[in-house]
Each structure stands twice: as structure tokens, then as C-alpha cells.
Design a protein around this motif. Sequence first.
Motif, short mmCIF file in Angstrom:
data_model
loop_
_atom_site.label_atom_id
_atom_site.label_comp_id
_atom_site.label_asym_id
_atom_site.label_seq_id
_atom_site.Cartn_x
_atom_site.Cartn_y
_atom_site.Cartn_z
N PRO A 58 1.97 11.95 -21.84
CA PRO A 58 1.68 11.24 -23.32
C PRO A 58 2.15 9.28 -22.92
CG PRO A 58 2.76 13.23 -23.92
CD PRO A 58 2.84 12.72 -22.09
N SER A 59 2.92 8.34 -22.09
CA SER A 59 3.71 7.73 -22.63
C SER A 59 3.79 6.81 -21.38
CB SER A 59 4.24 7.82 -23.17
OG SER A 59 5.48 8.13 -22.99
N GLY A 60 3.67 5.45 -20.65
CA GLY A 60 4.24 5.11 -20.03
C GLY A 60 6.03 5.19 -20.11
N THR A 61 6.58 5.24 -20.88
CA THR A 61 8.41 6.04 -20.98
C THR A 61 7.89 6.89 -19.84
OG1 THR A 61 8.29 4.59 -23.30
CG2 THR A 61 9.69 6.28 -22.60
N MET A 62 7.49 8.18 -20.68
CA MET A 62 7.56 9.63 -20.30
C MET A 62 6.84 9.33 -18.79
SD MET A 62 6.06 13.41 -21.04
CE MET A 62 6.17 13.07 -22.66
N ASP A 172 7.23 1.14 -10.97
CA ASP A 172 6.20 0.98 -12.76
C ASP A 172 5.27 -0.01 -12.67
OD1 ASP A 172 5.83 0.54 -15.41
OD2 ASP A 172 7.82 0.49 -16.30
N GLY A 173 3.90 0.35 -12.38
CA GLY A 173 2.48 -0.64 -12.37
C GLY A 173 2.54 -0.01 -14.18
N ALA A 174 2.86 -0.36 -15.19
CA ALA A 174 2.30 -0.13 -16.47
C ALA A 174 0.75 -0.85 -16.90
CB ALA A 174 3.46 -0.05 -17.69
N ARG A 175 1.31 -2.48 -15.99
CA ARG A 175 0.12 -3.56 -15.69
C ARG A 175 -0.29 -3.71 -14.40
NH1 ARG A 175 3.66 -4.69 -20.29
NH2 ARG A 175 3.08 -4.61 -22.28
N ILE A 176 0.19 -2.34 -13.97
CA ILE A 176 -0.67 -2.59 -12.19
C ILE A 176 -2.29 -3.56 -12.32
CG2 ILE A 176 -1.63 -0.21 -11.91
CD1 ILE A 176 -0.66 -0.15 -9.47
N PHE A 177 -3.28 -3.12 -13.58
CA PHE A 177 -4.56 -3.61 -12.94
C PHE A 177 -4.26 -5.13 -12.90
CE2 PHE A 177 -5.42 1.01 -13.04
CZ PHE A 177 -6.09 0.85 -12.54
N ASN A 178 -3.71 -5.39 -13.94
CA ASN A 178 -3.13 -6.59 -14.73
C ASN A 178 -2.82 -7.41 -13.01
OD1 ASN A 178 -2.37 -5.64 -17.18
ND2 ASN A 178 -3.34 -7.67 -17.47
N ALA A 187 -6.34 -2.14 -6.47
CA ALA A 187 -4.71 -1.47 -7.50
C ALA A 187 -4.20 -0.96 -6.09
CB ALA A 187 -5.44 -0.66 -8.33
N ALA A 188 -4.97 -0.29 -5.41
CA ALA A 188 -4.91 0.66 -4.31
C ALA A 188 -3.40 -0.08 -3.26
CB ALA A 188 -5.95 1.54 -3.53
N GLU A 189 -3.47 -1.58 -3.70
CA GLU A 189 -3.02 -2.08 -2.50
C GLU A 189 -2.16 -2.68 -2.97
OE1 GLU A 189 -5.39 -5.51 -0.07
OE2 GLU A 189 -6.66 -3.97 -1.50
N VAL A 190 -2.00 -2.77 -3.87
CA VAL A 190 -0.62 -2.94 -5.28
C VAL A 190 0.40 -1.81 -5.30
CG1 VAL A 190 0.71 -3.89 -7.44
CG2 VAL A 190 -2.10 -4.55 -6.80
N ALA A 191 -0.61 -0.47 -5.09
CA ALA A 191 0.18 0.91 -4.63
C ALA A 191 0.89 1.26 -3.42
CB ALA A 191 -0.23 1.44 -5.84
N SER A 192 0.30 0.25 -2.65
CA SER A 192 0.02 0.91 -1.31
C SER A 192 1.87 1.20 -1.14
CB SER A 192 -0.45 0.32 -0.57
OG SER A 192 0.21 -0.44 0.06
N ASP A 193 2.70 0.58 -1.36
CA ASP A 193 4.36 0.78 -0.20
C ASP A 193 5.25 1.38 -1.69
OD1 ASP A 193 4.79 -1.07 2.18
OD2 ASP A 193 3.54 -2.45 1.05
N ALA A 194 4.54 1.68 -2.16
CA ALA A 194 5.41 2.59 -3.20
C ALA A 194 5.09 4.27 -2.97
CB ALA A 194 4.46 2.21 -4.84
N ASP A 195 5.73 5.15 -3.74
CA ASP A 195 5.84 6.52 -3.63
C ASP A 195 5.53 6.96 -4.35
OD1 ASP A 195 7.26 7.36 -0.43
OD2 ASP A 195 8.64 6.68 -1.49
N SER A 196 5.84 6.71 -5.52
CA SER A 196 5.53 6.89 -7.16
C SER A 196 4.78 5.65 -7.31
CB SER A 196 5.78 7.85 -8.09
OG SER A 196 7.57 6.89 -7.72
N ILE A 197 4.35 5.22 -8.71
CA ILE A 197 4.07 4.70 -9.64
C ILE A 197 3.13 5.29 -10.70
CG2 ILE A 197 2.07 3.41 -9.84
CD1 ILE A 197 1.98 4.26 -6.61
N SER A 198 3.38 4.59 -12.30
CA SER A 198 3.37 5.08 -13.27
C SER A 198 2.29 3.72 -13.72
CB SER A 198 4.65 5.37 -14.03
OG SER A 198 5.26 3.59 -14.71
#
Length: 349
Positions: A58-62, A172-178, A187-198
Motif C-alpha cells: 500500500p505505501s512506501g513506508t510499508m 529506498d528507491g521511493a524516487r528511483i525513476f527520478n 532504473a535497473a542499473e540504479v537498482a543493480s547493486d541492491a538486494d531489495s528495492i522499494s
Amino acid sequence: MRIVDLRSDTVTLPTPAMRQAMFDAELGDDVMGEDPTINRLEAMAAERLGKEAAVYVPSGTMANLVCLLSHCARGEEAIMGHMAHTFLFEAGGSAAAGGIHPRTVPNQPDGTLDLGDVEAAIRDPNNPHYPPTRLICLENTHNRCSGAVLTPEYMAQVRALAGRYGLKVHLDGARIFNAAIALGVTAAEVASDADSISFCLSKGLSAPVGSLVCGSADFVRQARRQRKLLGGGMRQAGVLAAAGIVALETMVGRLAEDHANARRLADGLASLPGILLDPARIQTNIVIWEMAPGALEAAGFAAAMARHGVKVGVVAPRRIRAVTHYGIGADDIEQALTAAKAVLEEKPA
Ligand code: TLP
């Protein structure tokens, strides 16, 4: 008077195409895995972020809480910046709901954590006095660091450090597309070194509700259980996810306009006496500045701006935040700058 609401990109409203998609959405029971619209959104999110799987929450917090609960057991430690959203603004959820011990290290003005500080914060696993370190949390873009962007090179350094100590990395990629748009990468390149992304659909991407948690299939299985535990299993929520699909399909590229408007706002504000701001630091859609000594305090400035139809957020006694987003155009930036100039001139010498 037209109201220019720069308090947050969370104030964005769904587009007509989103409302139509919500109306038309095919639905089912998502807790049973049977909402075709949510299944489609989750598959799209995983693909965009370059991960095996995703789960809608439901939310970024969750989303952040589900990730922290999936990585860390009670009494274990998560390293994060002292200005991280997870530390400052999520009601202490990781500690309250998960017994997770947050260990802060200073955020640098560019949103990074100094690698030496992070390494020094990692506990000796053989010393029973210490909570075991499990996780390093990063935020990209960084909200309280004025929308600063972490580069893939920096993220890779954090990943390497985490790997040396057997730790996981949460983004915490709340604004990963920014971040992706500002860097000119996927966005996949920004996320590539994280095990989890929100990441959030209801900020710059303008969907009304919802965030995604992305990671390996195993990780997302655990995240799904944590979502249920927190009461985030939402049944026919495809009615919401439908707007998220439109958001991913149509709202990512236009974030560049928000960045240009933020830069225009920052350039204009920086030229006003009474405002301390380096516009070169503004990389995305968040503009944070200080009221100079002798000028109005933030609360007084924000109240006066509101009388001119411009809403901004107070983040500290002398610090203000303005966020650009869908629905804010170049004219609105002009209105904000005219208002700021008038407010600063109103102040008796
Ligand atoms: N941020 C909100 C407020 O909570 C401050 C805003 O107006 O910017 N991570 C980051 C980096 C965020 O900025 C936010 C929201 C969240 C997580 C939480 O998202 P929501 O509001 O959906 O729970």
C-alpha cells in the motif's frame, strides 16, 4: 487565485488515463495470487528494476518495513543515514514492529554515506555485546538531501563493502525513476547493486496509491509474508494497481520536466536576498533551502507564501522544501518566484 502546491510530489492526482484504467481493471483476490492486474504490475516492476520478482504494497513506508523485516531478525542491526526516510519518518517502524536496531551514520550533503563510516559501524560478529549487523540501507534519490542522486559507481562500492562482511543492501528507491532520469540510465542499473528495492507509484509517477518491493524470488516470497503480517494484503487492489501500470507506462519520461522546473525554481530563489541555496546542487525534483540569518524563519515564510497561493513545506526552523511534480508548470514556478520575492520584500528592515 491559483494554488501552487509544492509541499510534495505525493499530492499528485491520477491522470484521466489512470482513472479509466482503474474503471476497466480486471480484478481478483490478490492474497490468493489471483488479481491479474496486480500480477501484471508486479511483473512489470520486476522487469523494470531488473529483479526476479516484485510485490505490490500500500505505501512506501510499508515497502521499506517489509524489506527491513525480511532482511533482519529481532535484535539485529541495520545501518542507515541519519537523514534516511526509514530513520526519520516511518514512525520507528523497524524498531517498533521488528525489534530491528537502527544504527545511523552521517549522510553527506550528496546523500551518500562515507564508506569509512559504514565500515566502522559494522559490528564484530564474535563479540556478544553487540547486535549483529545485517543490512546497509541507502536512499536514491535522497529526500532530505534535496533529491540528491547516488551514482551506480557509489552503489557498487557499497555493494562491495557489504559483500566483504556478508551484509545485504536495501535501497529506498521511493524516487528511483527520478534518479534514473537524472543519471540517464535505466532504473535497473540504479537498482543493480541492491538486494531489495522499494519504489513508489504515488509520488512523481502520480498514481493514487501503492509501492513495489523488488528483489530475488526468494526475497519476495518472504516480503509477501511480511506484507500479510502487516495487514497489507489487499484483495481486489488491482483497481489501484491499474493506475500504477499507467504510471509506469506513461509518467516516467516526463520526470525530466519536473527536474527542469526544480532547477528553474532553485535558480530564481538563489538570486533572492534572504535565501541561501546553491542551485547547482539541485539534481532532481526536490529543492531545499535555508532562510538566511535576519530573514524570516521558515514557518513565517511558508505562511506568507501560502497567502500568495504557494504552498511549501517547513522541514526545520530555518529550512524549507519545495517539490515539483506533475501538474506544476513553468507558469507555476514563475508564480512561486514572484511570491517569494514579494514575501521577502514585505519583511520590515
Ligand atoms: N516521503 C514524503 C513524506 O513522508 C516526507 C514526502 O513528502 O516526501 N521513502 C522516501 C524517500 C520518501 O520520501 C517517502 C515519502 C517514503 C519512503 C514513504 O512513502 P509513503 O508516504 O508512501 O509511505
